[in-house]
Design a protein around this motif. Structure first.
Motif, PDB file in Angstrom:
ATOM      1  N   GLY A  30       3.694  -5.404  -8.760  1.00  0.00           N
ATOM      2  CA  GLY A  30       4.752  -6.398  -8.865  1.00  0.00           C
ATOM      3  C   GLY A  30       4.697  -7.208 -10.148  1.00  0.00           C
ATOM      4  O   GLY A  30       5.459  -8.171 -10.296  1.00  0.00           O
ATOM      5  N   ASP A  31       3.816  -6.833 -11.069  1.00  0.00           N
ATOM      6  CA  ASP A  31       3.722  -7.533 -12.342  1.00  0.00           C
ATOM      7  C   ASP A  31       4.834  -7.053 -13.274  1.00  0.00           C
ATOM      8  O   ASP A  31       5.034  -5.843 -13.426  1.00  0.00           O
ATOM      9  CB  ASP A  31       2.365  -7.277 -13.011  1.00  0.00           C
ATOM     10  CG  ASP A  31       1.200  -7.800 -12.179  1.00  0.00           C
ATOM     11  OD1 ASP A  31       1.367  -8.855 -11.533  1.00  0.00           O
ATOM     12  OD2 ASP A  31       0.136  -7.144 -12.184  1.00  0.00           O
ATOM     13  N   ALA A  55       0.825  -1.217   0.000  1.00  0.00           N
ATOM     14  CA  ALA A  55       0.000   0.000   0.000  1.00  0.00           C
ATOM     15  C   ALA A  55       0.858   1.265   0.000  1.00  0.00           C
ATOM     16  O   ALA A  55       0.473   2.270  -0.600  1.00  0.00           O
ATOM     17  CB  ALA A  55      -0.936  -0.006   1.206  1.00  0.00           C
ATOM     18  N   GLU A  56       2.010   1.208   0.639  1.00  0.00           N
ATOM     19  CA  GLU A  56       2.906   2.362   0.661  1.00  0.00           C
ATOM     20  C   GLU A  56       3.427   2.687  -0.744  1.00  0.00           C
ATOM     21  O   GLU A  56       3.496   3.840  -1.149  1.00  0.00           O
ATOM     22  CB  GLU A  56       4.077   2.085   1.614  1.00  0.00           C
ATOM     23  CG  GLU A  56       4.726   3.328   2.151  1.00  0.00           C
ATOM     24  CD  GLU A  56       5.711   2.987   3.255  1.00  0.00           C
ATOM     25  OE1 GLU A  56       6.853   3.459   3.149  1.00  0.00           O
ATOM     26  OE2 GLU A  56       5.340   2.258   4.196  1.00  0.00           O
ATOM     27  N   ARG A  68       0.679   6.933  -6.694  1.00  0.00           N
ATOM     28  CA  ARG A  68      -0.414   7.913  -6.832  1.00  0.00           C
ATOM     29  C   ARG A  68       0.092   9.330  -6.594  1.00  0.00           C
ATOM     30  O   ARG A  68      -0.260  10.257  -7.333  1.00  0.00           O
ATOM     31  CB  ARG A  68      -1.570   7.584  -5.883  1.00  0.00           C
ATOM     32  CG  ARG A  68      -2.452   6.475  -6.421  1.00  0.00           C
ATOM     33  CD  ARG A  68      -3.706   6.251  -5.590  1.00  0.00           C
ATOM     34  NE  ARG A  68      -3.343   5.528  -4.372  1.00  0.00           N
ATOM     35  CZ  ARG A  68      -3.556   5.974  -3.138  1.00  0.00           C
ATOM     36  NH1 ARG A  68      -4.143   7.119  -2.922  1.00  0.00           N
ATOM     37  NH2 ARG A  68      -3.195   5.248  -2.096  1.00  0.00           N
ATOM     38  N   ASP A  69       0.923   9.521  -5.567  1.00  0.00           N
ATOM     39  CA  ASP A  69       1.483  10.857  -5.288  1.00  0.00           C
ATOM     40  C   ASP A  69       2.332  11.349  -6.451  1.00  0.00           C
ATOM     41  O   ASP A  69       2.261  12.523  -6.834  1.00  0.00           O
ATOM     42  CB  ASP A  69       2.328  10.838  -4.015  1.00  0.00           C
ATOM     43  CG  ASP A  69       1.507  10.659  -2.746  1.00  0.00           C
ATOM     44  OD1 ASP A  69       0.264  10.785  -2.807  1.00  0.00           O
ATOM     45  OD2 ASP A  69       2.123  10.389  -1.692  1.00  0.00           O
TER      46      ASP A  69
END
Length: 181
Positions: free
Chosen positions: A119-120, A26-27, A33-34
């Motif tokens: 992670g893909d 999530a981090e 996103r940021d």
């Protein structure tokens, strides 16, 4: 919406080699996103995590760059390959060096392998502006700025321009580094 402050050339984080991303959590999602929201607000072509003060190997790019058929908007732990020796020389700027644009030599074509925030594994192949952007942002992850790619004449012009900038700090004058790419 989280728009963060973009670090400028005098910030030491921009000169460090960023650490590989090891946790796709999530981090990392929040960081991606940021990066995207800050990039959109700044109206740039790309933005690397060190430019937000985060020393991790991740960057965001504008998915509308010519040649970006994948609509890729970020890349984690990129590794670059160059299919040929063709070069381009054209205008380049950097959100961490506001208001400065100089012709900069880059490779014309690039294949970038890396991962999504999930992670893909992913690969993007680009030329022209997309290749320039991918190389520029990967340089940030290696502690290299586009001013390091200037020949002595261009570097002299750039330093004159930087010294005249409102935000320039002589005590934090940048050192020149060599890109591993």
């Amino acid at each position: 919406m989280t728009v963060l402050t973009i670090r400028t050339v005098d910030d030491p984080v921009l000169r460090r080699v960023a650490d590989p991303v090891t946790d796709f959590d999530a981090e990392l999602d929040r960081l991606v996103r940021d990066l995207g929201e800050t990039l959109e607000q700044a109206r740039g072509a790309g933005l690397a995590a060190p430019q937000l003060g985060v020393s991790l190997r991740v960057f965001a790019i504008n998915p509308d760059l010519p040649g970006n058929e994948l609509r890729l908007d970020h890349l984690v732990n990129p590794v670059l390959e160059f299919p040929d020796a063709e070069e381009q020389d054209g205008p380049e700027g950097c959100l961490s060096i506001p208001g400065v644009y100089l012709d900069t030599k880059r490779r014309m074509n690039v294949a970038a392998k890396g991962y999504t925030k999930l992670g893909d594994p992913v690969q993007v192949v680009g030329s022209g502006l997309l290749a320039r952007c991918i190389q520029h942002e990967t340089d940030h992850l290696d502690g290299v700025l586009f001013i390091d790619r200037q020949d002595p004449e261009r570097r002299a012009r750039l330093l004159t321009t930087l010294r005249a900038a409102d935000w320039w700090d002589d005590a934090a004058a940048p050192t020149v580094r060599v890109s591993p790419h």
